[in-house]
Design a protein around this motif. Sequence first.
Motif, PDB file in Angstrom:
ATOM      1  N   ALA A  61       0.835  -1.207   0.000  1.00  0.00           N
ATOM      2  CA  ALA A  61       0.000   0.000   0.000  1.00  0.00           C
ATOM      3  C   ALA A  61       0.867   1.254   0.000  1.00  0.00           C
ATOM      4  O   ALA A  61       0.841   2.068   0.937  1.00  0.00           O
ATOM      5  CB  ALA A  61      -0.927  -0.019   1.213  1.00  0.00           C
ATOM      6  N   VAL A  62       1.652   1.422  -1.036  1.00  0.00           N
ATOM      7  CA  VAL A  62       2.480   2.622  -1.211  1.00  0.00           C
ATOM      8  C   VAL A  62       2.332   3.090  -2.662  1.00  0.00           C
ATOM      9  O   VAL A  62       2.047   2.284  -3.570  1.00  0.00           O
ATOM     10  CB  VAL A  62       3.968   2.371  -0.871  1.00  0.00           C
ATOM     11  CG1 VAL A  62       4.137   2.003   0.601  1.00  0.00           C
ATOM     12  CG2 VAL A  62       4.550   1.285  -1.747  1.00  0.00           C
ATOM     13  N   ALA A  63       2.546   4.393  -2.864  1.00  0.00           N
ATOM     14  CA  ALA A  63       2.240   4.993  -4.168  1.00  0.00           C
ATOM     15  C   ALA A  63       2.989   4.329  -5.317  1.00  0.00           C
ATOM     16  O   ALA A  63       2.411   4.019  -6.367  1.00  0.00           O
ATOM     17  CB  ALA A  63       2.558   6.493  -4.119  1.00  0.00           C
ATOM     18  N   GLY A  64       4.290   4.097  -5.136  1.00  0.00           N
ATOM     19  CA  GLY A  64       5.090   3.559  -6.232  1.00  0.00           C
ATOM     20  C   GLY A  64       4.622   2.182  -6.684  1.00  0.00           C
ATOM     21  O   GLY A  64       4.605   1.881  -7.886  1.00  0.00           O
ATOM     22  N   GLU A  65       4.248   1.343  -5.707  1.00  0.00           N
ATOM     23  CA  GLU A  65       3.795  -0.011  -6.059  1.00  0.00           C
ATOM     24  C   GLU A  65       2.442   0.029  -6.772  1.00  0.00           C
ATOM     25  O   GLU A  65       2.167  -0.779  -7.661  1.00  0.00           O
ATOM     26  CB  GLU A  65       3.715  -0.879  -4.806  1.00  0.00           C
ATOM     27  CG  GLU A  65       5.064  -1.234  -4.227  1.00  0.00           C
ATOM     28  CD  GLU A  65       5.944  -1.986  -5.227  1.00  0.00           C
ATOM     29  OE1 GLU A  65       5.463  -2.965  -5.807  1.00  0.00           O
ATOM     30  OE2 GLU A  65       7.088  -1.554  -5.450  1.00  0.00           O
ATOM     31  N   LEU A  66       1.589   0.973  -6.367  1.00  0.00           N
ATOM     32  CA  LEU A  66       0.293   1.098  -7.050  1.00  0.00           C
ATOM     33  C   LEU A  66       0.480   1.578  -8.490  1.00  0.00           C
ATOM     34  O   LEU A  66      -0.193   1.103  -9.407  1.00  0.00           O
ATOM     35  CB  LEU A  66      -0.614   2.061  -6.280  1.00  0.00           C
ATOM     36  CG  LEU A  66      -1.144   1.522  -4.955  1.00  0.00           C
ATOM     37  CD1 LEU A  66      -1.776   2.640  -4.133  1.00  0.00           C
ATOM     38  CD2 LEU A  66      -2.160   0.402  -5.186  1.00  0.00           C
ATOM     39  N   ALA A  67       1.413   2.512  -8.698  1.00  0.00           N
ATOM     40  CA  ALA A  67       1.672   2.994 -10.057  1.00  0.00           C
ATOM     41  C   ALA A  67       2.158   1.850 -10.939  1.00  0.00           C
ATOM     42  O   ALA A  67       1.733   1.696 -12.092  1.00  0.00           O
ATOM     43  CB  ALA A  67       2.701   4.120 -10.025  1.00  0.00           C
ATOM     44  N   THR A  76       0.383  10.210 -11.782  1.00  0.00           N
ATOM     45  CA  THR A  76      -1.034   9.861 -11.962  1.00  0.00           C
ATOM     46  C   THR A  76      -1.595   9.283 -10.666  1.00  0.00           C
ATOM     47  O   THR A  76      -2.700   9.643 -10.225  1.00  0.00           O
ATOM     48  CB  THR A  76      -1.187   8.817 -13.101  1.00  0.00           C
ATOM     49  OG1 THR A  76      -0.647   9.383 -14.294  1.00  0.00           O
ATOM     50  CG2 THR A  76      -2.638   8.445 -13.329  1.00  0.00           C
ATOM     51  N   VAL A  77      -0.827   8.392 -10.039  1.00  0.00           N
ATOM     52  CA  VAL A  77      -1.282   7.811  -8.773  1.00  0.00           C
ATOM     53  C   VAL A  77      -1.191   8.847  -7.659  1.00  0.00           C
ATOM     54  O   VAL A  77      -2.079   8.930  -6.801  1.00  0.00           O
ATOM     55  CB  VAL A  77      -0.455   6.546  -8.436  1.00  0.00           C
ATOM     56  CG1 VAL A  77      -0.619   6.156  -6.972  1.00  0.00           C
ATOM     57  CG2 VAL A  77      -0.900   5.390  -9.327  1.00  0.00           C
ATOM     58  N   SER A  78      -0.149   9.669  -7.675  1.00  0.00           N
ATOM     59  CA  SER A  78      -0.015  10.694  -6.622  1.00  0.00           C
ATOM     60  C   SER A  78      -1.210  11.639  -6.641  1.00  0.00           C
ATOM     61  O   SER A  78      -1.742  12.006  -5.581  1.00  0.00           O
ATOM     62  CB  SER A  78       1.278  11.497  -6.821  1.00  0.00           C
ATOM     63  OG  SER A  78       2.383  10.652  -6.688  1.00  0.00           O
ATOM     64  N   ASP A  79      -1.661  12.038  -7.839  1.00  0.00           N
ATOM     65  CA  ASP A  79      -2.830  12.921  -7.939  1.00  0.00           C
ATOM     66  C   ASP A  79      -4.079  12.227  -7.396  1.00  0.00           C
ATOM     67  O   ASP A  79      -4.889  12.837  -6.685  1.00  0.00           O
ATOM     68  CB  ASP A  79      -3.085  13.324  -9.400  1.00  0.00           C
ATOM     69  CG  ASP A  79      -2.026  14.279  -9.936  1.00  0.00           C
ATOM     70  OD1 ASP A  79      -1.221  14.778  -9.125  1.00  0.00           O
ATOM     71  OD2 ASP A  79      -2.001  14.502 -11.157  1.00  0.00           O
ATOM     72  N   ALA A  80      -4.234  10.949  -7.734  1.00  0.00           N
ATOM     73  CA  ALA A  80      -5.400  10.201  -7.249  1.00  0.00           C
ATOM     74  C   ALA A  80      -5.362  10.081  -5.723  1.00  0.00           C
ATOM     75  O   ALA A  80      -6.391  10.246  -5.052  1.00  0.00           O
ATOM     76  CB  ALA A  80      -5.440   8.814  -7.888  1.00  0.00           C
TER      77      ALA A  80
END
Length: 209
Positions: A61-67, A76-80
């Motif tokens: 559950a971290v931004a880089g892994e979701l991207a 894109t994920v950071s904005d979401a």
Amino acid sequence: MRPPGSPEERHPSLDSKIVAALDRVGDALAVLARRAAGSHDLSPTQMRVLVRLYYGPPPEAVAGELAREFDVADPTVSDALAALARKGLIERSPDPADRRRHVLRLTVAGQAAAHAVARWTAPAEVASSGLSRAEGEALLATLLDLIARMNAAGMLSVARTCTTCQHFERGSAPGARPVLHHCRYYGYTMGPSDLRVDCAEHTARSGLA
Ligand code: SF4
């Protein structure tokens, strides 16, 4: 001679027809995602993030892994994530193991929103339920093989399918009925419909993500 611009000319080979058909399926799923997300005041990316966090890891559950999971750029994920935080649906806290990262967690309101949209693909499943059992199993096997090839070719960053897993032993007799595979991790025999698309215990075969 076929007239210029006819469908046959646009997709002159079997491969181009397969890919065009997959593209149309992707269009339909994109429409479903927009509708489901929009009805809860979310963007499709925000909805996908909520659903991932709802079902738990993997991915982390971290931004880089979701991207990486969604094959999109980090911003894109950071904005979401920023939008979800503003709406009170997620919380971010520093990762004790790495203070540069933030761990994401659903709030109570986020849990409720994720629960409401988690089954956004259900209308598409109604459509696929019109296939016979044998047709559905053959389609699943074909799609999982295609995902493995696309993953190997670098078109998909993440694939947690049986067909890309080092624990998977494919049924030994191609064309035999019933087709039985084996999972070394769970130690069980798998029928065609037991193949997994997204397995938490997946371990990538060497050379694959
Ligand atoms: S561990 Fe999961 S992905 Fe791997 S073979 Fe077993 S069921 Fe499939």
